[in-house]
Design a protein around this motif. Structure first.
Motif, PDB file in Angstrom:
ATOM      1  N   GLU A   1       0.721  -1.046  -0.041  1.00 23.71           N
ATOM      2  CA  GLU A   1      -0.208  -0.045   0.173  1.00 23.71           C
ATOM      3  C   GLU A   1       0.615   0.950  -0.388  1.00 23.71           C
ATOM      4  OE1 GLU A   1      -2.808   2.200   3.200  1.00 23.71           O
ATOM      5  OE2 GLU A   1      -3.166   0.168   3.011  1.00 23.71           O
ATOM      6  N   LEU A   2       2.003   1.754   0.806  1.00 25.78           N
ATOM      7  CA  LEU A   2       3.046   2.602   1.295  1.00 25.78           C
ATOM      8  C   LEU A   2       3.488   2.443  -0.164  1.00 25.78           C
ATOM      9  CD1 LEU A   2       4.222   2.096   4.586  1.00 25.78           C
ATOM     10  CD2 LEU A   2       2.731   3.616   3.759  1.00 25.78           C
ATOM     11  N   GLN A   3       3.716   2.016  -1.392  1.00 24.95           N
ATOM     12  CA  GLN A   3       4.276   1.946  -2.678  1.00 24.95           C
ATOM     13  C   GLN A   3       3.782   2.223  -4.011  1.00 24.95           C
ATOM     14  OE1 GLN A   3       7.728   2.727  -2.558  1.00 24.95           O
ATOM     15  NE2 GLN A   3       7.027   1.873  -0.475  1.00 24.95           N
ATOM     16  N   ALA A   4       2.032   1.714  -3.535  1.00 27.40           N
ATOM     17  CA  ALA A   4       0.921   1.904  -4.598  1.00 27.40           C
ATOM     18  C   ALA A   4       0.583   3.160  -4.882  1.00 27.40           C
ATOM     19  CB  ALA A   4      -0.034   0.924  -4.277  1.00 27.40           C
ATOM     20  N   PRO A   5       0.785   3.684  -6.112  1.00 30.61           N
ATOM     21  CA  PRO A   5       0.042   4.724  -6.607  1.00 30.61           C
ATOM     22  C   PRO A   5      -1.117   4.711  -6.242  1.00 30.61           C
ATOM     23  CG  PRO A   5      -0.144   3.067  -8.885  1.00 30.61           C
ATOM     24  CD  PRO A   5       0.509   3.398  -7.558  1.00 30.61           C
ATOM     25  N   TYR A   6      -1.307   6.608  -6.215  1.00 26.52           N
ATOM     26  CA  TYR A   6      -2.665   7.261  -5.795  1.00 26.52           C
ATOM     27  C   TYR A   6      -2.969   8.058  -7.062  1.00 26.52           C
ATOM     28  CZ  TYR A   6      -5.759  10.281  -3.264  1.00 26.52           C
ATOM     29  OH  TYR A   6      -7.051  11.215  -2.755  1.00 26.52           O
ATOM     30  N   VAL A   7      -3.859   8.004  -7.253  1.00 25.15           N
ATOM     31  CA  VAL A   7      -4.345   8.835  -8.449  1.00 25.15           C
ATOM     32  C   VAL A   7      -4.588  10.007  -7.902  1.00 25.15           C
ATOM     33  CG1 VAL A   7      -5.855   9.926 -10.560  1.00 25.15           C
ATOM     34  CG2 VAL A   7      -4.727   7.122  -9.849  1.00 25.15           C
ATOM     35  N   VAL A   8      -3.905  11.270  -8.190  1.00 18.72           N
ATOM     36  CA  VAL A   8      -4.309  12.559  -7.919  1.00 18.72           C
ATOM     37  C   VAL A   8      -5.065  13.702  -8.834  1.00 18.72           C
ATOM     38  CG1 VAL A   8      -3.470  15.079  -6.621  1.00 18.72           C
ATOM     39  CG2 VAL A   8      -2.353  13.354  -6.323  1.00 18.72           C
TER      40      VAL A   8
ATOM     41  N   PHE B   1       9.533   6.576   2.959  1.00 11.02           N
ATOM     42  CA  PHE B   1      10.218   6.505   1.935  1.00 11.02           C
ATOM     43  C   PHE B   1       9.113   5.788   1.323  1.00 11.02           C
ATOM     44  CE2 PHE B   1      15.002   6.062   1.842  1.00 11.02           C
ATOM     45  CZ  PHE B   1      15.276   7.252   2.831  1.00 11.02           C
ATOM     46  N   SER B   2       8.042   6.153   1.335  1.00 10.09           N
ATOM     47  CA  SER B   2       6.259   6.010   1.037  1.00 10.09           C
ATOM     48  C   SER B   2       6.458   6.577  -0.755  1.00 10.09           C
ATOM     49  CB  SER B   2       5.714   5.769   1.151  1.00 10.09           C
ATOM     50  OG  SER B   2       4.169   6.118   0.531  1.00 10.09           O
ATOM     51  N   ARG B   3       7.231   5.709  -1.888  1.00  9.61           N
ATOM     52  CA  ARG B   3       6.364   5.972  -3.166  1.00  9.61           C
ATOM     53  C   ARG B   3       5.267   6.514  -3.054  1.00  9.61           C
ATOM     54  NH1 ARG B   3       9.675   4.891  -7.388  1.00  9.61           N
ATOM     55  NH2 ARG B   3       8.356   4.425  -8.240  1.00  9.61           N
ATOM     56  N   ARG B   4       4.372   6.052  -2.514  1.00  3.43           N
ATOM     57  CA  ARG B   4       2.270   7.311  -3.340  1.00  3.43           C
ATOM     58  C   ARG B   4       2.575   8.247  -2.689  1.00  3.43           C
ATOM     59  NH1 ARG B   4      -2.190   3.995  -3.031  1.00  3.43           N
ATOM     60  NH2 ARG B   4      -3.537   5.037  -1.740  1.00  3.43           N
ATOM     61  N   LEU B   5       2.771   8.386  -1.201  1.00  2.00           N
ATOM     62  CA  LEU B   5       3.159   9.625  -0.255  1.00  2.00           C
ATOM     63  C   LEU B   5       4.032  11.297  -1.633  1.00  2.00           C
ATOM     64  CD1 LEU B   5       3.210   8.578   3.378  1.00  2.00           C
ATOM     65  CD2 LEU B   5       1.407   9.371   1.754  1.00  2.00           C
ATOM     66  N   ALA B   6       5.333  10.352  -1.767  1.00  2.99           N
ATOM     67  CA  ALA B   6       6.633  10.851  -3.322  1.00  2.99           C
ATOM     68  C   ALA B   6       6.049  11.573  -4.117  1.00  2.99           C
ATOM     69  CB  ALA B   6       7.591  10.377  -2.728  1.00  2.99           C
ATOM     70  N   LYS B   7       4.948  10.372  -4.725  1.00  2.91           N
ATOM     71  CA  LYS B   7       4.925  10.606  -5.895  1.00  2.91           C
ATOM     72  C   LYS B   7       3.603  11.495  -5.751  1.00  2.91           C
ATOM     73  CE  LYS B   7       1.962   8.613  -9.741  1.00  2.91           C
ATOM     74  NZ  LYS B   7       0.807   8.900  -9.648  1.00  2.91           N
ATOM     75  N   ILE B   8       3.053  11.484  -4.792  1.00  2.00           N
ATOM     76  CA  ILE B   8       1.209  12.988  -4.771  1.00  2.00           C
ATOM     77  C   ILE B   8       2.292  14.153  -4.848  1.00  2.00           C
ATOM     78  CG2 ILE B   8      -0.317  14.193  -3.465  1.00  2.00           C
ATOM     79  CD1 ILE B   8      -0.950  10.862  -2.081  1.00  2.00           C
TER      80      ILE B   8
END
Length: 277
Positions: free
Chosen positions: A13-20, A94-101
């Motif tokens: 979940e921490l790595q999965a993308p979140y669509v903004v 280091f969550s990619r999910r949060l960093a991608k947002i």
């Protein structure tokens, strides 16, 4: 579900993308902040929240009574760079999910971590005065953003974060450190210039992102529970170090940027890239 599988679920979940959504990106760029719902599940917040809370109590050195503290000290317990203290805290930071947002909101190629910090406002903890974070950072570009992650539902009596909408665009007040004086001066200035204030509760799983120059504050915690919050500060991966302009930026240059030369980019060991396209 056994513990191993459950842990893998949390990590994924921490790595999965979140669509903004485009309208959220547009709102962030106009107002200097955005609040996003259902970014993290209750399971992730519970698991990593426990780890973060244990680290806060282990590493905290502010133990004097509330009445003997300064305004800044009454605002919260502040523990920084937990990712360097604990491998599981690092997974969260280091969550990619949060960093991608953060990357999508700023419209950059990728982001580095500047540093993380836990902000725990104790019961009877005071206000967090109006301020802009980037006053403290020797960073040349305004492409910086902080994610503010409440580790519990945060109603008004716990002191959720409030934002002056559009205030990232003004130059006034950028030379004021967080203090009683900043609370009064900036409150007066923001009111005179008719900046709307957004002050509302946070649901569980809801997070906010605010730009480095967006003015923000928080009310006191008048509840009987601590307001537990984890934050990460991201910067454009191509950020440039500038000549420090105040004593706080001198200290940050040493502590968070390892005194890398002015005019250069941050180094990968202390400020690694957490997401890039």
């Amino acid at each position: 579900m056994d513990a191993t599988i459950d842990r893998e679920t949390l990590l994924s979940e921490l790595q999965a993308p979140y669509v903004v959504e485009p309208k959220a990106i547009a709102s962030y760029r106009e107002k200097g902040y955005v609040k996003l719902k259902d970014v993290l599940s209750p399971a992730v917040l519970d698991y990593y929240g426990t780890i973060i809370t244990n680290l806060v109590f282990k590493l905290n050195t502010l133990i004097k009574p509330m009445e003997e503290r300064t305004t800044y000290e009454r605002a919260f317990l502040q523990i920084m760079n937990l990712w360097r203290e604990d491998d599981q805290a690092k997974e969260f930071v280091f969550s990619r999910r949060l960093a991608k947002i953060a990357t999508d909101l700023m419209g950059v190629k990728g982001v580095r971590i500047y540093h993380d910090q836990a902000l725990y406002k104790e019961p009877s903890g005071g206000i967090t005065p109006w301020h802009a974070d980037q006053f403290y950072w020797p960073l040349a570009s305004p492409n910086t953003v902080t994610v503010w992650i409440p580790l519990q539902q945060t109603p008004m009596d716990m002191g959720p974060l409030a934002f002056a909408e559009g205030s990232q665009h003004i130059e006034i007040g950028r030379d004021i450190e967080i203090s009683d004086a900043s609370e009064k001066t900036l409150a007066d200035t923001l009111q005179q210039q008719n900046f709307p204030m957004h002050d509302a509760p946070f649901d569980l799983g809801e997070v906010s992102y605010h730009a480095g120059w967006t003015f923000h504050r928080a009310g006191p915690n008048i509840s009987d529970r601590p307001r537990k919050v984890m934050t990460m500060i991201y910067m454009d991966m191509d950020q440039v170090i500038m000549q420090p302009r105040n004593k706080f930026q001198v200290a940050d240059h040493a502590k968070w940027l390892n005194n890398v030369p002015v005019g250069s980019h941050p180094q990968d060991d202390l400020n690694p890239i957490l997401f890039s396209y």
